[in-house]
Design a protein around this motif. Sequence first.
Motif, short mmCIF file in Angstrom:
data_model
loop_
_atom_site.label_atom_id
_atom_site.label_comp_id
_atom_site.label_asym_id
_atom_site.label_seq_id
_atom_site.Cartn_x
_atom_site.Cartn_y
_atom_site.Cartn_z
N THR A 137 -35.72 -102.08 -7.02
CA THR A 137 -34.47 -102.78 -6.72
C THR A 137 -34.68 -103.71 -5.53
O THR A 137 -35.31 -103.32 -4.54
CB THR A 137 -33.34 -101.79 -6.41
OG1 THR A 137 -33.22 -100.89 -7.50
CG2 THR A 137 -32.02 -102.52 -6.22
N CYS A 139 -33.66 -104.47 -2.65
CA CYS A 139 -32.77 -103.98 -1.60
C CYS A 139 -32.61 -104.99 -0.48
O CYS A 139 -31.55 -105.09 0.13
CB CYS A 139 -33.31 -102.67 -1.02
SG CYS A 139 -33.62 -101.40 -2.24
N VAL A 142 -29.69 -107.41 -0.64
CA VAL A 142 -28.33 -106.89 -0.65
C VAL A 142 -27.91 -106.58 0.78
O VAL A 142 -28.64 -105.90 1.51
CB VAL A 142 -28.21 -105.63 -1.52
CG1 VAL A 142 -26.80 -105.09 -1.52
CG2 VAL A 142 -28.66 -105.93 -2.94
N ARG A 147 -24.17 -102.23 0.04
CA ARG A 147 -24.93 -101.19 -0.65
C ARG A 147 -24.09 -99.99 -1.08
O ARG A 147 -24.36 -99.40 -2.12
CB ARG A 147 -26.11 -100.75 0.22
CG ARG A 147 -27.16 -101.83 0.38
CD ARG A 147 -28.33 -101.38 1.21
NE ARG A 147 -29.21 -102.51 1.49
CZ ARG A 147 -30.32 -102.43 2.20
NH1 ARG A 147 -30.69 -101.24 2.70
NH2 ARG A 147 -31.06 -103.49 2.42
N LEU A 150 -22.94 -100.10 -4.66
CA LEU A 150 -23.91 -99.77 -5.71
C LEU A 150 -24.06 -98.27 -5.89
O LEU A 150 -24.48 -97.81 -6.95
CB LEU A 150 -25.28 -100.38 -5.36
CG LEU A 150 -25.30 -101.90 -5.18
CD1 LEU A 150 -26.70 -102.35 -4.81
CD2 LEU A 150 -24.83 -102.61 -6.44
N LEU A 172 -26.54 -98.65 -10.91
CA LEU A 172 -27.89 -98.95 -11.35
C LEU A 172 -28.59 -97.82 -12.07
O LEU A 172 -29.60 -98.06 -12.74
CB LEU A 172 -28.75 -99.35 -10.13
CG LEU A 172 -28.32 -100.62 -9.40
CD1 LEU A 172 -29.17 -100.81 -8.15
CD2 LEU A 172 -28.42 -101.83 -10.30
N GLN A 192 -30.29 -100.13 -15.70
CA GLN A 192 -30.12 -101.58 -15.79
C GLN A 192 -31.49 -102.24 -15.87
O GLN A 192 -32.47 -101.76 -15.31
CB GLN A 192 -29.37 -102.12 -14.57
CG GLN A 192 -27.98 -101.52 -14.38
CD GLN A 192 -26.96 -102.02 -15.41
OE1 GLN A 192 -27.31 -102.77 -16.33
NE2 GLN A 192 -25.72 -101.61 -15.25
N ARG A 197 -31.35 -106.23 -11.87
CA ARG A 197 -31.39 -105.73 -10.50
C ARG A 197 -31.69 -106.83 -9.50
O ARG A 197 -31.33 -106.73 -8.32
CB ARG A 197 -32.43 -104.60 -10.39
CG ARG A 197 -32.05 -103.38 -11.22
CD ARG A 197 -32.78 -102.15 -10.74
NE ARG A 197 -34.21 -102.21 -10.99
CZ ARG A 197 -34.78 -101.74 -12.08
NH1 ARG A 197 -34.05 -101.20 -13.05
NH2 ARG A 197 -36.09 -101.81 -12.23
N LEU A 200 -28.47 -108.60 -7.91
CA LEU A 200 -27.51 -107.74 -7.21
C LEU A 200 -26.66 -108.48 -6.19
O LEU A 200 -25.48 -108.16 -6.04
CB LEU A 200 -28.26 -106.58 -6.54
CG LEU A 200 -28.83 -105.54 -7.50
CD1 LEU A 200 -29.53 -104.44 -6.72
CD2 LEU A 200 -27.74 -104.95 -8.36
N CYS A 204 -22.62 -107.97 -6.17
CA CYS A 204 -21.87 -107.36 -5.06
C CYS A 204 -20.76 -108.26 -4.54
O CYS A 204 -19.84 -107.78 -3.88
CB CYS A 204 -22.82 -106.99 -3.93
SG CYS A 204 -23.97 -105.66 -4.33
N VAL A 209 -18.68 -105.34 -9.66
CA VAL A 209 -19.35 -104.22 -9.02
C VAL A 209 -18.48 -102.97 -9.05
O VAL A 209 -18.98 -101.85 -8.89
CB VAL A 209 -19.74 -104.58 -7.57
CG1 VAL A 209 -18.50 -104.59 -6.67
CG2 VAL A 209 -20.81 -103.65 -7.03
#
Length: 238
Positions: A137, A139, A142, A147, A150, A172, A192, A197, A200, A204, A209
């Motif tokens: 992912t 990360c 994001v 977060r 998610l 996810l 997903q 991913r 994202l 978001c 979301v």
Amino acid sequence: HDGPALPKLRLPVVCPSGPVRRSRVARVFTQEHPYQLHSLSVASDQHYFLSADDLTIHLWHPDHGAEGLTLLDLRPERLEDLSETITAARFHRSHCGLLAFAMSSGVTHTADLRIGLRCRSYAASFNGASAGLPPGTACDKVEASQRPFLAAVSGIAFHPTDDRVLATRDVLSVKLWDLAQPAEPFLVLPVQAPCFRNALPRLCESEAVFDRFPVVWSPDGMVLATGLYRNEWATVTV
């Protein structure tokens, strides 16, 4: 009659078909939920069922529609003080006094009604947010403040044959938990597609979301099915 022969006249015949079943509303349960229901679950002994909305969970007896019991009420005095909501609730498949309910914060709690009929204390808590995001992912793309969206749990399901296994669904992944070891999931199943991913940050920032995805087991407990974005759904072999 001297004209041409007429074809035989066939009359419809009434055949017995047995009793005709019709449905009717037997009882209406009202006056308890302030918001739209998202969960209904029947206890394994068939004597009670629960109903849940974003802020409350109620316990009902089928024969006493006007006497619901409030198991959990998250309604604050001021709406501004609301920090999380209930996203799903379900009874255990074989233990009629055990139920699980999931929160928008990513935590799923279990409560034992044999200990108390109010969910003020929990038998166990399963923190999906602390388990992190699935491998691969993006990360770093994001924002930290986004977060938790998610990690919000939108679906839960007890295993149909193993009393100790609980599945939770977030945006996810599907996470599998051992009820006796709530510290971390023993299996994380990304659902997903990898290309999704990577998108994202845009997710978001949109209302999508907050979409909710149910998760269900096959009768033998070997396959999970869950919903996806773009009107799709997936099966995962465990």
